[in-house]
Scaffold this motif. Sequence first.
Motif, mmCIF file in Angstrom:
data_model
loop_
_atom_site.group_PDB
_atom_site.id
_atom_site.type_symbol
_atom_site.label_atom_id
_atom_site.label_comp_id
_atom_site.label_asym_id
_atom_site.label_seq_id
_atom_site.Cartn_x
_atom_site.Cartn_y
_atom_site.Cartn_z
ATOM 1 N N TYR A 196 0.825 -1.201 0.000
ATOM 2 C CA TYR A 196 0.000 0.000 0.000
ATOM 3 C C TYR A 196 0.863 1.256 0.000
ATOM 4 C CZ TYR A 196 -3.919 -3.105 1.038
ATOM 5 O OH TYR A 196 -4.864 -4.090 0.983
ATOM 6 N N PHE A 197 1.932 1.233 0.801
ATOM 7 C CA PHE A 197 2.809 2.411 0.834
ATOM 8 C C PHE A 197 3.424 2.666 -0.539
ATOM 9 C CE2 PHE A 197 6.974 4.379 1.204
ATOM 10 C CZ PHE A 197 6.688 5.509 1.941
ATOM 11 N N ALA A 198 4.009 1.622 -1.143
ATOM 12 C CA ALA A 198 4.680 1.789 -2.429
ATOM 13 C C ALA A 198 3.706 2.208 -3.524
ATOM 14 C CB ALA A 198 5.396 0.497 -2.826
ATOM 15 N N LEU A 199 2.536 1.574 -3.558
ATOM 16 C CA LEU A 199 1.568 1.901 -4.605
ATOM 17 C C LEU A 199 1.030 3.317 -4.450
ATOM 18 C CD1 LEU A 199 -0.450 -1.431 -4.980
ATOM 19 C CD2 LEU A 199 1.248 -0.464 -6.547
ATOM 20 N N LEU A 204 0.606 8.596 -6.531
ATOM 21 C CA LEU A 204 0.546 10.031 -6.280
ATOM 22 C C LEU A 204 1.541 10.790 -7.148
ATOM 23 C CD1 LEU A 204 0.120 10.250 -2.397
ATOM 24 C CD2 LEU A 204 -1.578 10.762 -4.161
ATOM 25 N N ASN A 205 2.762 10.258 -7.287
ATOM 26 C CA ASN A 205 3.745 10.949 -8.108
ATOM 27 C C ASN A 205 3.426 10.841 -9.592
ATOM 28 O OD1 ASN A 205 6.280 12.060 -6.556
ATOM 29 N ND2 ASN A 205 5.619 10.234 -5.455
ATOM 30 N N ALA A 206 2.912 9.686 -10.015
ATOM 31 C CA ALA A 206 2.540 9.527 -11.422
ATOM 32 C C ALA A 206 1.354 10.411 -11.790
ATOM 33 C CB ALA A 206 2.217 8.071 -11.714
ATOM 34 N N ALA A 207 0.534 10.800 -10.797
ATOM 35 C CA ALA A 207 -0.643 11.629 -11.065
ATOM 36 C C ALA A 207 -0.310 13.112 -11.174
ATOM 37 C CB ALA A 207 -1.680 11.421 -9.964
ATOM 38 N N ILE A 208 0.879 13.507 -10.727
ATOM 39 C CA ILE A 208 1.229 14.931 -10.706
ATOM 40 C C ILE A 208 1.103 15.595 -12.080
ATOM 41 C CG2 ILE A 208 3.163 16.545 -10.379
ATOM 42 C CD1 ILE A 208 3.979 14.859 -7.959
ATOM 43 N N PRO A 209 1.574 14.978 -13.185
ATOM 44 C CA PRO A 209 1.452 15.674 -14.475
ATOM 45 C C PRO A 209 0.013 15.886 -14.935
ATOM 46 C CG PRO A 209 2.236 13.425 -14.774
ATOM 47 C CD PRO A 209 2.304 13.718 -13.319
ATOM 48 N N PHE A 210 -0.943 15.188 -14.326
ATOM 49 C CA PHE A 210 -2.341 15.340 -14.726
ATOM 50 C C PHE A 210 -3.091 16.366 -13.874
ATOM 51 C CE2 PHE A 210 -1.031 10.987 -15.771
ATOM 52 C CZ PHE A 210 -1.257 10.991 -17.145
ATOM 53 N N LEU A 211 -2.475 16.801 -12.774
ATOM 54 C CA LEU A 211 -3.147 17.752 -11.892
ATOM 55 C C LEU A 211 -3.429 19.095 -12.555
ATOM 56 C CD1 LEU A 211 -1.449 17.080 -8.427
ATOM 57 C CD2 LEU A 211 -3.686 16.343 -9.245
ATOM 58 N N PRO A 212 -2.556 19.608 -13.445
ATOM 59 C CA PRO A 212 -2.899 20.869 -14.111
ATOM 60 C C PRO A 212 -4.211 20.824 -14.878
ATOM 61 C CG PRO A 212 -0.575 20.418 -14.381
ATOM 62 C CD PRO A 212 -1.181 19.197 -13.742
ATOM 63 N N LEU A 213 -4.645 19.628 -15.282
ATOM 64 C CA LEU A 213 -5.934 19.521 -15.962
ATOM 65 C C LEU A 213 -7.078 19.892 -15.021
ATOM 66 C CD1 LEU A 213 -5.376 16.134 -17.863
ATOM 67 C CD2 LEU A 213 -5.133 18.468 -18.758
ATOM 68 N N LEU A 214 -6.854 19.690 -13.707
ATOM 69 C CA LEU A 214 -7.876 20.025 -12.716
ATOM 70 C C LEU A 214 -7.695 21.414 -12.138
ATOM 71 C CD1 LEU A 214 -7.940 16.612 -10.770
ATOM 72 C CD2 LEU A 214 -9.501 17.366 -12.566
ATOM 73 N N THR A 215 -6.429 21.780 -11.886
ATOM 74 C CA THR A 215 -6.160 23.062 -11.229
ATOM 75 C C THR A 215 -5.942 24.203 -12.204
ATOM 76 O OG1 THR A 215 -3.765 22.636 -11.159
ATOM 77 C CG2 THR A 215 -5.090 21.823 -9.313
ATOM 78 N N GLY A 216 -5.529 23.875 -13.426
ATOM 79 C CA GLY A 216 -5.260 24.921 -14.409
ATOM 80 C C GLY A 216 -3.887 25.546 -14.289
ATOM 81 N N GLN A 224 9.153 13.181 -12.321
ATOM 82 C CA GLN A 224 10.014 12.202 -13.002
ATOM 83 C C GLN A 224 11.207 11.839 -12.129
ATOM 84 O OE1 GLN A 224 9.386 15.357 -13.988
ATOM 85 N NE2 GLN A 224 8.865 15.482 -16.153
ATOM 86 N N ALA A 225 11.780 12.857 -11.476
ATOM 87 C CA ALA A 225 12.925 12.607 -10.593
ATOM 88 C C ALA A 225 12.517 11.771 -9.390
ATOM 89 C CB ALA A 225 13.533 13.935 -10.141
ATOM 90 N N HIS A 226 11.313 12.004 -8.883
ATOM 91 C CA HIS A 226 10.829 11.217 -7.755
ATOM 92 C C HIS A 226 10.718 9.741 -8.133
ATOM 93 C CE1 HIS A 226 8.628 15.011 -6.026
ATOM 94 N NE2 HIS A 226 9.927 15.171 -6.144
ATOM 95 N N LEU A 227 10.088 9.484 -9.274
ATOM 96 C CA LEU A 227 9.897 8.100 -9.699
ATOM 97 C C LEU A 227 11.230 7.428 -10.027
ATOM 98 C CD1 LEU A 227 6.714 8.461 -11.949
ATOM 99 C CD2 LEU A 227 6.858 7.500 -9.653
ATOM 100 N N GLY A 228 12.098 8.139 -10.760
ATOM 101 C CA GLY A 228 13.396 7.572 -11.109
ATOM 102 C C GLY A 228 14.237 7.268 -9.891
ATOM 103 N N GLY A 229 14.242 8.183 -8.925
ATOM 104 C CA GLY A 229 15.015 7.968 -7.707
ATOM 105 C C GLY A 229 14.457 6.835 -6.870
#
Length: 251
Positions: A196-199, A204-216, A224-229
Amino acid sequence: MSDQGQGPANQGSPAREPIFLLPGAVTVLAGVLVAIHLASTLVLNPEGKQQLIFWFAFQPARIWLAAQDIGIAMPLIWTPFSHAFLHGGWDHLLINVAWLAIFATPVARRYGAGAMLVIFLVSAAAGAAAFAAFTLRDGVYLIGASGGVAGLTGAATRFIFQPVLVARHPETGQQVILGRKLASIGEVFTNPRSRYFALIWLILNAAIPFLPLLTGTSLGIAWQAHLGGFIAGMLMVGLFERPVPPPAPAP
């Protein structure tokens, strides 16, 4: 009233508790991050800050600009690592330092200062590589310890949620705690707590690029750095694992 040193009268006094409960290496690394940001804030003028970013932030555009001028690519030797010591503001720094304290501590206690620092730096470079893969021609730059801290998070996820290994002393029969098991990647996603922690962390990090669609508005978070690291730290930590010796018989 004059100061006096400790003499025989103090020998029976209880040992003092350490001021910081963090391992020394974690405290030093956090202190370096704070000191660099403090110096850049108080000492450098705007032009100096621009030079600091130019020479020590990771800029993926240098990769394709190198075909025009090889000198432009020279900072790529150190910026995949040096970007992790720069921050955009105190909020950025303090979040990373807090996350560092939480997840670097179990890694340093299990593997030592050297391994903790290696995981931090290599994960920062892996995060920079992932960042470059998505932003090569965007003209943006990467700063912050997030990639390295994410690597320590991925490394810690391999063991902090696992059961404690217990053996019996060959002579006394008493239970001896050997430490927590290092889980395989598959076991991380089998154990409910680590899964659960890992998923949640990955989603949450994979969803970040889609947040501008909601917030503008763009959040300016280098997901990307979070996921790669995180992936680098999770894969790399096994290199530092050593077999746990069985309890030795009493002499």
